[in-house]
Scaffold this motif. Structure first.
Motif, mmCIF file in Angstrom:
data_model
loop_
_atom_site.group_PDB
_atom_site.id
_atom_site.type_symbol
_atom_site.label_atom_id
_atom_site.label_comp_id
_atom_site.label_asym_id
_atom_site.label_seq_id
_atom_site.Cartn_x
_atom_site.Cartn_y
_atom_site.Cartn_z
ATOM 1 N N ALA A 1 -3.784 -1.804 3.671
ATOM 2 C CA ALA A 1 -2.893 -1.177 2.694
ATOM 3 C C ALA A 1 -3.156 0.316 2.583
ATOM 4 C CB ALA A 1 -3.067 -1.840 1.329
ATOM 5 N N PHE A 2 -4.384 0.730 2.851
ATOM 6 C CA PHE A 2 -4.770 2.134 2.757
ATOM 7 C C PHE A 2 -4.272 2.949 3.951
ATOM 8 C CE2 PHE A 2 -8.350 5.290 3.334
ATOM 9 C CZ PHE A 2 -7.933 6.133 2.322
ATOM 10 N N GLN B 1 1.039 4.216 -2.976
ATOM 11 C CA GLN B 1 0.707 5.592 -2.605
ATOM 12 C C GLN B 1 1.871 6.537 -2.872
ATOM 13 O OE1 GLN B 1 -0.393 4.636 1.426
ATOM 14 N NE2 GLN B 1 -2.566 4.900 1.026
ATOM 15 N N GLY C 1 0.817 -1.211 0.000
ATOM 16 C CA GLY C 1 0.000 0.000 0.000
ATOM 17 C C GLY C 1 0.849 1.257 0.000
ATOM 18 N N HIS C 2 1.869 1.293 0.864
ATOM 19 C CA HIS C 2 2.759 2.460 0.918
ATOM 20 C C HIS C 2 3.487 2.658 -0.410
ATOM 21 C CE1 HIS C 2 5.776 5.286 2.322
ATOM 22 N NE2 HIS C 2 6.708 4.460 1.883
ATOM 23 N N ASN D 1 -3.937 3.122 -3.689
ATOM 24 C CA ASN D 1 -3.473 1.905 -3.021
ATOM 25 C C ASN D 1 -4.219 0.718 -3.601
ATOM 26 O OD1 ASN D 1 -5.645 0.841 -0.871
ATOM 27 N ND2 ASN D 1 -5.771 3.075 -1.004
#
Length: 343
Positions: free
Chosen positions: A272-273, A93, A89-90, A102
């Motif tokens: 993940a967000f 983003q 996720g990171h 994400n």
């Protein structure tokens, strides 16, 4: 004057590094505490010494089965899946310079989920086939989203909107599969779709553990280039970054670990967000937040699972708890971005 400026810069770098080490250390300790709690807590709370003896292979009536067969696989699944969701996720983003970009929001997780549900409900395949299908579907989803979002020029906003549309279409496909599937397969598929660590087994974990061990270091090693990509295409190119090759390596690595994690635990909502923004708030800017984001993901999954299992009269899957945490933040983020004109 120049010496004072250099000293000021060095002092700032030193403070940021110390903060990174402190936050990462605290997150690691918390992850260890939550991991121990998952091994100790259950219908029966066992003494720590008995749990340790069972982990070393000693046969203790009741304890050995509960710890090694039920609790240990559950803990390991949460540990590695949480790290995979947090890192992936990171990465998305940061690479796409948008907190909405994400895998959950832009449809990558939905692609993996659709393939997994199809294999579970329609084909009744083994877990290995489910994992392979999830990875392939995740990669194909990324490719389709990228192609459809290019147009005359690449646009991050267009990519997010296309991803949201693809996600809606895939969720509709999942609903259709559940409607036409055999009745006895539906409960298992629904439990899986909610994102759950229930029923985790040791034989299901090697693919998840191996993928995280192999591909997470790739993402970590590309951390500096990832930070440069956040500056924009031209800035990254001027700093000597091969943007296309770096993106491909980051996307493939991220999709593989999140697809395998999704195949193992189901799409645990919003981890993940949330992991990347939380890690950025804790660590700050200036250093790579990949490892802290992974550790935040671990803590979110393990803590949410403990809350879902023991905080209420009814036991809830981990995805329900993370969904309750993530949905308000998503609404807040959409409102804030709309006011800024980023949507």
């Amino acid at each position: 004057m120049k010496n004072k400026s250099m000293e000021f810069i060095k002092e700032g770098i030193k403070k940021r590094r110390q903060r990174w080490i402190l936050v990462t250390g605290i997150l690691t300790v918390l992850a260890c505490i939550f991991s121990c709690m998952m091994l100790l807590l259950g219908n029966t709370i066992y003494p720590l010494q008995d749990v340790i003896r069972a982990l070393y292979g000693e046969k203790i009536p009741g304890v050995s089965f509960a710890v090694t067969t039920l609790r240990l696989p559950r803990m390991l699944a949460g540990l590695f899946a949480g790290f995979a969701f947090g890192v992936a996720g990171h990465t998305f983003q940061t690479m796409l310079r948008n907190p909405l970009a994400n895998p959950n929001v832009i449809g990558i997780t939905a692609g993996s989920s659709a393939a997994a549900v199809f294999c579970i409900v329609i084909l009744h395949t083994s877990n290995a086939v489910v994992s392979i299908a999830s990875v392939i579907a995740g990669l194909l989803t990324v490719l389709i989203i990228y192609i459809l979002s290019r147009g005359s020029s690449f646009s991050i906003g267009r990519l997010i909107l296309v991803g949201i549309g693809i996600q809606a279409m895939l969720n509709a496909a999942i609903s259709y599969i559940l409607l036409v599937g055999a009745e006895q397969d539906i409960p298992a598929a629904l439990r899986w779709l909610s994102g759950s660590l229930n029923g985790s087994q040791m034989e299901e974990l090697p693919s998840l553990i191996i993928s995280v061990i192999i591909f997470s270091p790739v993402i970590i090693l590309l951390g500096k280039r990832l930070s440069m990509l956040e500056l924009g295409e031209q800035a990254a190119t001027s700093l000597g970054v091969h943007t296309d090759k770096t993106r491909i390596a980051l996307i493939v690595s991220s999709v593989i670990i999140i697809a395998v994690a999704t195949a193992t635990t189901g799409p645990i909502a919003f981890v993940a967000f949330l992991a990347g923004p939380i890690a950025k708030r804790l660590v700050g800017v200036g250093l790579s937040n990949i490892i802290p984001a992974g550790l935040v993901g671990v803590n979110l999954v393990l803590a949410s699972d403990l809350i879902g299992q023991f905080a209420f009269d009814v036991r809830y899957p981990v995805g329900i708890i993370t969904g309750l945490l993530g949905a308000p933040y998503l609404i807040y983020l959409l409102i804030r971005m709309n006011r800024k004109g980023d949507l």
